[in-house]
Design a protein around this motif. Sequence first.
Motif, PDB file in Angstrom:
ATOM      1  N   PRO A 237       0.796  -1.228   0.000  1.00 25.25           N
ATOM      2  CA  PRO A 237       0.000   0.000   0.000  1.00 25.25           C
ATOM      3  C   PRO A 237       0.833   1.285   0.000  1.00 25.25           C
ATOM      4  O   PRO A 237       0.346   2.324  -0.444  1.00 25.25           O
ATOM      5  CB  PRO A 237      -0.835  -0.112   1.267  1.00 25.25           C
ATOM      6  N   ASP A 238       2.088   1.229   0.438  1.00 20.22           N
ATOM      7  CA  ASP A 238       2.936   2.426   0.468  1.00 20.22           C
ATOM      8  C   ASP A 238       3.618   2.711  -0.863  1.00 20.22           C
ATOM      9  O   ASP A 238       4.239   3.763  -1.031  1.00 20.22           O
ATOM     10  CB  ASP A 238       4.010   2.285   1.557  1.00 20.22           C
ATOM     11  N   SER A 239       3.525   1.785  -1.812  1.00 15.92           N
ATOM     12  CA  SER A 239       4.189   1.967  -3.100  1.00 15.92           C
ATOM     13  C   SER A 239       3.427   2.973  -3.964  1.00 15.92           C
ATOM     14  O   SER A 239       2.204   2.930  -4.039  1.00 15.92           O
ATOM     15  CB  SER A 239       4.275   0.636  -3.844  1.00 15.92           C
ATOM     16  N   PRO A 240       4.157   3.843  -4.637  1.00 16.44           N
ATOM     17  CA  PRO A 240       3.484   4.777  -5.555  1.00 16.44           C
ATOM     18  C   PRO A 240       2.869   4.058  -6.766  1.00 16.44           C
ATOM     19  O   PRO A 240       2.038   4.627  -7.466  1.00 16.44           O
ATOM     20  CB  PRO A 240       4.593   5.726  -5.993  1.00 16.44           C
ATOM     21  N   LEU A 241       3.250   2.801  -6.985  1.00 13.45           N
ATOM     22  CA  LEU A 241       2.700   2.026  -8.096  1.00 13.45           C
ATOM     23  C   LEU A 241       1.447   1.247  -7.711  1.00 13.45           C
ATOM     24  O   LEU A 241       0.810   0.637  -8.569  1.00 13.45           O
ATOM     25  CB  LEU A 241       3.760   1.052  -8.626  1.00 13.45           C
ATOM     26  N   ALA A 242       1.102   1.257  -6.424  1.00 13.96           N
ATOM     27  CA  ALA A 242      -0.029   0.468  -5.948  1.00 13.96           C
ATOM     28  C   ALA A 242      -1.347   1.031  -6.463  1.00 13.96           C
ATOM     29  O   ALA A 242      -1.500   2.239  -6.658  1.00 13.96           O
ATOM     30  CB  ALA A 242      -0.036   0.433  -4.429  1.00 13.96           C
ATOM     31  N   ASP A 243      -2.304   0.112  -6.678  1.00 11.23           N
ATOM     32  CA  ASP A 243      -3.638   0.545  -7.093  1.00 11.23           C
ATOM     33  C   ASP A 243      -4.407   1.052  -5.863  1.00 11.23           C
ATOM     34  O   ASP A 243      -3.848   1.148  -4.764  1.00 11.23           O
ATOM     35  CB  ASP A 243      -4.385  -0.573  -7.819  1.00 11.23           C
ATOM     36  N   ALA A 244      -5.674   1.356  -6.042  1.00  9.16           N
ATOM     37  CA  ALA A 244      -6.488   1.929  -4.956  1.00  9.16           C
ATOM     38  C   ALA A 244      -6.591   0.981  -3.764  1.00  9.16           C
ATOM     39  O   ALA A 244      -6.754   1.421  -2.621  1.00  9.16           O
ATOM     40  CB  ALA A 244      -7.876   2.278  -5.479  1.00  9.16           C
ATOM     41  N   ASP A 245      -6.461  -0.329  -4.019  1.00  3.17           N
ATOM     42  CA  ASP A 245      -6.534  -1.315  -2.939  1.00  3.17           C
ATOM     43  C   ASP A 245      -5.161  -1.632  -2.350  1.00  3.17           C
ATOM     44  O   ASP A 245      -5.054  -2.448  -1.430  1.00  3.17           O
ATOM     45  CB  ASP A 245      -7.188  -2.601  -3.452  1.00  3.17           C
ATOM     46  N   GLY A 246      -4.105  -1.024  -2.882  1.00  2.00           N
ATOM     47  CA  GLY A 246      -2.754  -1.208  -2.339  1.00  2.00           C
ATOM     48  C   GLY A 246      -1.990  -2.375  -2.944  1.00  2.00           C
ATOM     49  O   GLY A 246      -1.001  -2.829  -2.371  1.00  2.00           O
ATOM     50  N   TYR A 247      -2.391  -2.865  -4.127  1.00  2.00           N
ATOM     51  CA  TYR A 247      -1.743  -4.028  -4.725  1.00  2.00           C
ATOM     52  C   TYR A 247      -0.866  -3.648  -5.920  1.00  2.00           C
ATOM     53  O   TYR A 247      -1.157  -2.700  -6.647  1.00  2.00           O
ATOM     54  CB  TYR A 247      -2.789  -5.053  -5.189  1.00  2.00           C
ATOM     55  N   VAL A 248       0.205  -4.434  -6.089  1.00  4.05           N
ATOM     56  CA  VAL A 248       1.110  -4.309  -7.231  1.00  4.05           C
ATOM     57  C   VAL A 248       1.389  -5.709  -7.777  1.00  4.05           C
ATOM     58  O   VAL A 248       1.078  -6.708  -7.134  1.00  4.05           O
ATOM     59  CB  VAL A 248       2.451  -3.638  -6.845  1.00  4.05           C
ATOM     60  N   ARG A 249       1.993  -5.746  -8.956  1.00  2.00           N
ATOM     61  CA  ARG A 249       2.411  -7.037  -9.524  1.00  2.00           C
ATOM     62  C   ARG A 249       3.913  -7.205  -9.300  1.00  2.00           C
ATOM     63  O   ARG A 249       4.703  -6.313  -9.578  1.00  2.00           O
ATOM     64  CB  ARG A 249       2.139  -7.084 -11.020  1.00  2.00           C
ATOM     65  N   ALA A 250       4.283  -8.367  -8.800  1.00  2.39           N
ATOM     66  CA  ALA A 250       5.689  -8.724  -8.611  1.00  2.39           C
ATOM     67  C   ALA A 250       5.987  -9.941  -9.489  1.00  2.39           C
ATOM     68  O   ALA A 250       5.074 -10.716  -9.801  1.00  2.39           O
ATOM     69  CB  ALA A 250       5.955  -9.051  -7.143  1.00  2.39           C
ATOM     70  N   PRO A 251       7.222 -10.115  -9.905  1.00  2.00           N
ATOM     71  CA  PRO A 251       7.534 -11.283 -10.744  1.00  2.00           C
ATOM     72  C   PRO A 251       7.386 -12.580  -9.966  1.00  2.00           C
ATOM     73  O   PRO A 251       7.584 -12.614  -8.745  1.00  2.00           O
ATOM     74  CB  PRO A 251       8.984 -11.054 -11.159  1.00  2.00           C
ATOM     75  N   ASP A 252       7.027 -13.620 -10.680  1.00  2.00           N
ATOM     76  CA  ASP A 252       6.898 -14.945 -10.073  1.00  2.00           C
ATOM     77  C   ASP A 252       8.244 -15.652 -10.178  1.00  2.00           C
ATOM     78  O   ASP A 252       8.404 -16.597 -10.939  1.00  2.00           O
ATOM     79  CB  ASP A 252       5.801 -15.729 -10.787  1.00  2.00           C
ATOM     80  N   VAL A 253       9.229 -15.138  -9.442  1.00  2.00           N
ATOM     81  CA  VAL A 253      10.593 -15.660  -9.471  1.00  2.00           C
ATOM     82  C   VAL A 253      10.933 -16.213  -8.096  1.00  2.00           C
ATOM     83  O   VAL A 253      10.808 -15.515  -7.090  1.00  2.00           O
ATOM     84  CB  VAL A 253      11.606 -14.543  -9.856  1.00  2.00           C
ATOM     85  N   ASP A 254      11.357 -17.478  -8.063  1.00  2.00           N
ATOM     86  CA  ASP A 254      11.774 -18.123  -6.819  1.00  2.00           C
ATOM     87  C   ASP A 254      13.298 -17.991  -6.718  1.00  2.00           C
ATOM     88  O   ASP A 254      14.040 -18.633  -7.466  1.00  2.00           O
ATOM     89  CB  ASP A 254      11.351 -19.593  -6.823  1.00  2.00           C
ATOM     90  N   MET A 255      13.750 -17.142  -5.824  1.00  2.00           N
ATOM     91  CA  MET A 255      15.179 -16.842  -5.707  1.00  2.00           C
ATOM     92  C   MET A 255      15.998 -18.095  -5.377  1.00  2.00           C
ATOM     93  O   MET A 255      17.110 -18.258  -5.909  1.00  2.00           O
ATOM     94  CB  MET A 255      15.400 -15.758  -4.658  1.00  2.00           C
ATOM     95  N   ALA A 256      15.488 -18.990  -4.534  1.00  2.00           N
ATOM     96  CA  ALA A 256      16.233 -20.211  -4.199  1.00  2.00           C
ATOM     97  C   ALA A 256      16.448 -21.067  -5.444  1.00  2.00           C
ATOM     98  O   ALA A 256      17.551 -21.587  -5.681  1.00  2.00           O
ATOM     99  CB  ALA A 256      15.496 -21.000  -3.130  1.00  2.00           C
ATOM    100  N   SER A 257      15.421 -21.192  -6.262  1.00  2.00           N
ATOM    101  CA  SER A 257      15.535 -21.969  -7.499  1.00  2.00           C
ATOM    102  C   SER A 257      16.512 -21.301  -8.466  1.00  2.00           C
ATOM    103  O   SER A 257      17.334 -21.978  -9.098  1.00  2.00           O
ATOM    104  CB  SER A 257      14.167 -22.110  -8.155  1.00  2.00           C
ATOM    105  N   GLU A 258      16.435 -19.986  -8.583  1.00  2.00           N
ATOM    106  CA  GLU A 258      17.332 -19.259  -9.479  1.00  2.00           C
ATOM    107  C   GLU A 258      18.793 -19.433  -9.056  1.00  2.00           C
ATOM    108  O   GLU A 258      19.668 -19.633  -9.896  1.00  2.00           O
ATOM    109  CB  GLU A 258      16.978 -17.770  -9.522  1.00  2.00           C
TER     110      GLU A 258
END
Length: 131
Positions: free
Chosen positions: A75-96
Amino acid sequence: MGAFDMLSIANTGLGAHQTWLDALGGNIANVNTIKPMTENAYQAKFVVFQPRADGGVDVAGLAQSSAEGRVTSMPDSPLADADGYVRAPDVDMASEMSQLIMAQRGYQSSVQVTKTAQDTYGSALSIGEGR
């Protein structure tokens, strides 16, 4: 298998592993890239390999993860929508990171095969020079 075949196969391995390392580097670099809900998430790249008849390997192409990614509450991100959600990549750092180690080891193995082949060629060429 001839000595030159060994170099050719090792060369395909070097190229394939370099492509894999590049894709993993991009995925790791973008693990924290967030996008507004109106845009696609960063799509992780996955290298698709294809065996060759001579024993080498080719890169058949790149696959990508879902453009939907993970919906994350920020919710604190300037990219968040009115409900406070953003899209993040579906990347698993341990697997990478695990794949990064495998790609590095594969690259190192191909380099060692190339070095061994060069040493073998050098020895073969020096036979008969000691007269």
